[in-house]
Design a protein around this motif. Structure first.
Motif, PDB file in Angstrom:
ATOM      1  N   ARG A 121       0.835  -1.209   0.000  1.00 22.53           N
ATOM      2  CA  ARG A 121       0.000   0.000   0.000  1.00 22.53           C
ATOM      3  C   ARG A 121       0.866   1.255   0.000  1.00 22.53           C
ATOM      4  O   ARG A 121       0.596   2.215  -0.722  1.00 22.53           O
ATOM      5  CB  ARG A 121      -0.909  -0.009   1.242  1.00 22.53           C
ATOM      6  N   THR A 122       1.933   1.234   0.785  1.00 27.42           N
ATOM      7  CA  THR A 122       2.855   2.369   0.829  1.00 27.42           C
ATOM      8  C   THR A 122       3.555   2.557  -0.515  1.00 27.42           C
ATOM      9  O   THR A 122       3.689   3.679  -1.012  1.00 27.42           O
ATOM     10  CB  THR A 122       3.899   2.154   1.933  1.00 27.42           C
ATOM     11  N   ALA A 123       3.997   1.465  -1.112  1.00 27.28           N
ATOM     12  CA  ALA A 123       4.691   1.540  -2.395  1.00 27.28           C
ATOM     13  C   ALA A 123       3.796   2.144  -3.469  1.00 27.28           C
ATOM     14  O   ALA A 123       4.238   2.983  -4.274  1.00 27.28           O
ATOM     15  CB  ALA A 123       5.165   0.151  -2.817  1.00 27.28           C
ATOM     16  N   LEU A 124       2.533   1.755  -3.495  1.00 29.23           N
ATOM     17  CA  LEU A 124       1.612   2.302  -4.488  1.00 29.23           C
ATOM     18  C   LEU A 124       1.373   3.793  -4.252  1.00 29.23           C
ATOM     19  O   LEU A 124       1.299   4.577  -5.200  1.00 29.23           O
ATOM     20  CB  LEU A 124       0.289   1.541  -4.446  1.00 29.23           C
ATOM     21  N   ALA A 125       1.261   4.181  -3.004  1.00 31.51           N
ATOM     22  CA  ALA A 125       1.052   5.594  -2.690  1.00 31.51           C
ATOM     23  C   ALA A 125       2.259   6.443  -3.079  1.00 31.51           C
ATOM     24  O   ALA A 125       2.127   7.640  -3.357  1.00 31.51           O
ATOM     25  CB  ALA A 125       0.751   5.760  -1.205  1.00 31.51           C
ATOM     26  N   LEU A 126       3.441   5.817  -3.104  1.00 27.89           N
ATOM     27  CA  LEU A 126       4.672   6.521  -3.469  1.00 27.89           C
ATOM     28  C   LEU A 126       5.018   6.340  -4.952  1.00 27.89           C
ATOM     29  O   LEU A 126       6.124   6.667  -5.369  1.00 27.89           O
ATOM     30  CB  LEU A 126       5.829   6.028  -2.599  1.00 27.89           C
ATOM     31  N   ASN A 127       4.068   5.812  -5.720  1.00 27.33           N
ATOM     32  CA  ASN A 127       4.274   5.643  -7.164  1.00 27.33           C
ATOM     33  C   ASN A 127       5.436   4.720  -7.505  1.00 27.33           C
ATOM     34  O   ASN A 127       6.051   4.837  -8.572  1.00 27.33           O
ATOM     35  CB  ASN A 127       4.473   7.006  -7.837  1.00 27.33           C
ATOM     36  N   ALA A 128       5.755   3.811  -6.574  1.00 29.12           N
ATOM     37  CA  ALA A 128       6.829   2.846  -6.808  1.00 29.12           C
ATOM     38  C   ALA A 128       6.285   1.643  -7.573  1.00 29.12           C
ATOM     39  O   ALA A 128       5.077   1.405  -7.619  1.00 29.12           O
ATOM     40  CB  ALA A 128       7.447   2.405  -5.486  1.00 29.12           C
ATOM     41  N   THR A 129       7.182   0.882  -8.160  1.00 34.69           N
ATOM     42  CA  THR A 129       6.819  -0.314  -8.899  1.00 34.69           C
ATOM     43  C   THR A 129       7.008  -1.536  -8.004  1.00 34.69           C
ATOM     44  O   THR A 129       8.132  -1.871  -7.622  1.00 34.69           O
ATOM     45  CB  THR A 129       7.692  -0.469 -10.158  1.00 34.69           C
ATOM     46  N   VAL A 130       5.888  -2.186  -7.653  1.00 33.01           N
ATOM     47  CA  VAL A 130       5.955  -3.385  -6.822  1.00 33.01           C
ATOM     48  C   VAL A 130       6.509  -4.531  -7.662  1.00 33.01           C
ATOM     49  O   VAL A 130       6.022  -4.813  -8.754  1.00 33.01           O
ATOM     50  CB  VAL A 130       4.564  -3.746  -6.264  1.00 33.01           C
ATOM     51  N   GLN A 131       7.525  -5.180  -7.138  1.00 33.47           N
ATOM     52  CA  GLN A 131       8.181  -6.256  -7.873  1.00 33.47           C
ATOM     53  C   GLN A 131       7.382  -7.558  -7.746  1.00 33.47           C
ATOM     54  O   GLN A 131       6.976  -7.936  -6.638  1.00 33.47           O
ATOM     55  CB  GLN A 131       9.587  -6.471  -7.349  1.00 33.47           C
ATOM     56  N   PRO A 132       7.156  -8.264  -8.842  1.00 31.92           N
ATOM     57  CA  PRO A 132       6.431  -9.536  -8.746  1.00 31.92           C
ATOM     58  C   PRO A 132       7.191 -10.586  -7.947  1.00 31.92           C
ATOM     59  O   PRO A 132       6.602 -11.503  -7.392  1.00 31.92           O
ATOM     60  CB  PRO A 132       6.270  -9.959 -10.210  1.00 31.92           C
ATOM     61  N   LYS A 133       8.521 -10.432  -7.877  1.00 32.07           N
ATOM     62  CA  LYS A 133       9.328 -11.369  -7.104  1.00 32.07           C
ATOM     63  C   LYS A 133      10.400 -10.603  -6.338  1.00 32.07           C
ATOM     64  O   LYS A 133      11.192  -9.871  -6.924  1.00 32.07           O
ATOM     65  CB  LYS A 133       9.995 -12.396  -8.026  1.00 32.07           C
ATOM     66  N   SER A 134      10.378 -10.741  -5.026  1.00 40.52           N
ATOM     67  CA  SER A 134      11.422 -10.155  -4.192  1.00 40.52           C
ATOM     68  C   SER A 134      11.972 -11.241  -3.284  1.00 40.52           C
ATOM     69  O   SER A 134      11.414 -12.341  -3.195  1.00 40.52           O
ATOM     70  CB  SER A 134      10.885  -8.975  -3.372  1.00 40.52           C
ATOM     71  N   ALA A 135      13.063 -10.950  -2.600  1.00 38.79           N
ATOM     72  CA  ALA A 135      13.725 -11.979  -1.802  1.00 38.79           C
ATOM     73  C   ALA A 135      14.325 -11.364  -0.548  1.00 38.79           C
ATOM     74  O   ALA A 135      14.564 -10.151  -0.466  1.00 38.79           O
ATOM     75  CB  ALA A 135      14.810 -12.688  -2.620  1.00 38.79           C
ATOM     76  N   PHE A 136      14.572 -12.231   0.430  1.00 37.96           N
ATOM     77  CA  PHE A 136      15.111 -11.786   1.713  1.00 37.96           C
ATOM     78  C   PHE A 136      16.580 -12.186   1.842  1.00 37.96           C
ATOM     79  O   PHE A 136      16.987 -13.275   1.440  1.00 37.96           O
ATOM     80  CB  PHE A 136      14.299 -12.394   2.868  1.00 37.96           C
ATOM     81  N   ASP A 137      17.355 -11.257   2.411  1.00 40.92           N
ATOM     82  CA  ASP A 137      18.782 -11.465   2.630  1.00 40.92           C
ATOM     83  C   ASP A 137      19.086 -11.404   4.125  1.00 40.92           C
ATOM     84  O   ASP A 137      18.327 -10.830   4.907  1.00 40.92           O
ATOM     85  CB  ASP A 137      19.622 -10.390   1.926  1.00 40.92           C
ATOM     86  N   ARG A 138      20.227 -11.967   4.468  1.00 46.34           N
ATOM     87  CA  ARG A 138      20.755 -11.794   5.818  1.00 46.34           C
ATOM     88  C   ARG A 138      21.888 -10.769   5.780  1.00 46.34           C
ATOM     89  O   ARG A 138      22.846 -10.932   5.037  1.00 46.34           O
ATOM     90  CB  ARG A 138      21.280 -13.115   6.373  1.00 46.34           C
ATOM     91  N   LYS A 139      21.759  -9.738   6.602  1.00 43.41           N
ATOM     92  CA  LYS A 139      22.768  -8.684   6.723  1.00 43.41           C
ATOM     93  C   LYS A 139      23.497  -8.904   8.050  1.00 43.41           C
ATOM     94  O   LYS A 139      22.930  -8.707   9.121  1.00 43.41           O
ATOM     95  CB  LYS A 139      22.092  -7.310   6.692  1.00 43.41           C
ATOM     96  N   HIS A 140      24.737  -9.332   7.972  1.00 45.09           N
ATOM     97  CA  HIS A 140      25.456  -9.748   9.168  1.00 45.09           C
ATOM     98  C   HIS A 140      26.199  -8.582   9.820  1.00 45.09           C
ATOM     99  O   HIS A 140      26.961  -7.874   9.162  1.00 45.09           O
ATOM    100  CB  HIS A 140      26.468 -10.847   8.829  1.00 45.09           C
ATOM    101  N   TYR A 141      25.973  -8.402  11.072  1.00 50.86           N
ATOM    102  CA  TYR A 141      26.824  -7.541  11.901  1.00 50.86           C
ATOM    103  C   TYR A 141      26.564  -7.912  13.355  1.00 50.86           C
ATOM    104  O   TYR A 141      25.500  -8.424  13.710  1.00 50.86           O
ATOM    105  CB  TYR A 141      26.603  -6.053  11.640  1.00 50.86           C
ATOM    106  N   PHE A 142      27.544  -7.658  14.196  1.00 47.70           N
ATOM    107  CA  PHE A 142      27.470  -8.094  15.581  1.00 47.70           C
ATOM    108  C   PHE A 142      27.327  -6.867  16.483  1.00 47.70           C
ATOM    109  O   PHE A 142      28.218  -6.027  16.576  1.00 47.70           O
ATOM    110  CB  PHE A 142      28.707  -8.915  15.946  1.00 47.70           C
ATOM    111  N   TYR A 143      26.169  -6.793  17.119  1.00 51.99           N
ATOM    112  CA  TYR A 143      25.894  -5.700  18.046  1.00 51.99           C
ATOM    113  C   TYR A 143      24.958  -6.236  19.114  1.00 51.99           C
ATOM    114  O   TYR A 143      24.196  -7.190  18.886  1.00 51.99           O
ATOM    115  CB  TYR A 143      25.274  -4.509  17.294  1.00 51.99           C
TER     116      TYR A 143
END
Length: 309
Positions: free
Chosen positions: A89-111
């Motif tokens: 809903r936010t992406a559409l309101a911001l005129n962004a293009t919703v991707q038909p396929k997206s994916a999740f990554d792991r961002k490693h850092y130690f805190y």
């Protein structure tokens, strides 16, 4: 069915984004300030992004924590569909293009506020790309790079009486939208207008409450300075700004710091900086990390996110 929202605005080319002038530029005549902002907005969902724990803002510490939130071995993430709906809903309101396929990554850092040692995010295949946010006062848009889903970290609070930092895992795993702008802003006032306009939009579509004082909307601001007509300067990032006033003052302080270094013939180091509100100046946190430092990798426990019309 998701349909693209139609927003009618004056036709302005992307080239105009970077060339518009602002009144604040008079304070440092001969210099150009380049500003981009990463906004982290907590998604207005009852439950967290990858667990069944409830979101909590005013409950006792560490009372809304699942085994997955605390990173117990063997626990698996389960995506909250409602968080995805609000992000779309936010992406559409911001005129962004919703991707038909997206994916999740792991961002490693130690805190200390990241129990698992990595954050689940969408750096390489975000939920939406492109789009813009129109600034009425400046009468021009600010371009967007991408919108991605990710986990929030736990909340760390320093307790002077104990001489230690206390960790509250209630916030760990809360759903975030990271909305990344293009470096199209040229003054602290434009940056403040951008955050204020985005905050109003998020509230109007019901995606986030946008309460900066409660930490549900936080900004990381990237600033560089160059002489007019020369290539962009070295970028520094100011982390975790939690008010519009802090955004303006931090940018102003950082611009003057860059100008002072350049005029003295000293290099501007690429680094991550914090902001001291009492002294109204930024301070070094660490050298700026790039993608290799975070050792991004696809999350093996989450399949690709498929969105159909």
């Amino acid at each position: 069915m998701y349909k693209r929202l139609c927003v009618i605005r004056p036709c302005i080319s992307k080239r105009t984004y970077a060339s518009a002038s602002t009144s604040t530029a008079d304070n440092w005549a001969g210099w150009e300030t380049v500003i981009g902002i990463e906004v982290h907005a907590q998604i207005k969902s009852r439950r967290k992004l990858f667990s069944e724990s409830f979101n909590s803002t005013d409950e006792p510490p560490n009372t809304h924590v699942s085994l997955f939130d605390a990173a117990f071995p063997g626990t698996l993430p389960r995506l909250n569909k409602y968080c995805v709906d609000l992000a779309i809903r936010t992406a559409l309101a911001l005129n962004a293009t919703v991707q038909p396929k997206s994916a999740f990554d792991r961002k490693h850092y130690f805190y200390r506020d990241l129990p698992s040692g990595y954050q689940i995010t969408q750096n390489y295949a975000p939920l939406a790309i492109g789009g813009f946010l129109y600034l009425d006062k400046a009468q021009r848009p600010v371009g967007l790079k991408q919108i991605q889903l990710e986990q929030d970290t736990a909340k760390s609070t320093y307790a002077p009486s104990l001489g230690a930092t206390q960790i509250d895992l209630n916030r760990a795993g809360v759903g975030l939208m990271e909305i990344v702008s293009q470096p199209d802003m040229r003054s602290p006032e434009e940056a403040a207008a951008y955050v204020r306009t985005l905050q109003a939009l998020l509230r109007s579509v019901g995606a986030s409450d946008g309460n900066m004082e409660q930490g549900s909307l936080r900004c990381d601001v990237n600033v560089s300075v160059n002489r007019i007509g020369e290539p962009f300067g070295t970028r520094c990032e100011i982390k975790n700004l939690n008010s519009i006033k802090a955004v303006q003052v931090a940018i102003t302080s950082e611009v003057y710091r860059h100008i002072d270094l350049i005029e003295r013939g000293l290099p501007v180091a690429q680094e991550t900086r914090g902001f001291d509100e009492e002294r109204a100046e930024t301070f070094k946190l660490r050298s700026k990390e790039d993608a290799p430092d975070y050792r991004y990798m696809p999350d093996p426990n989450l399949p690709p996110l498929l969105v159909s019309e």
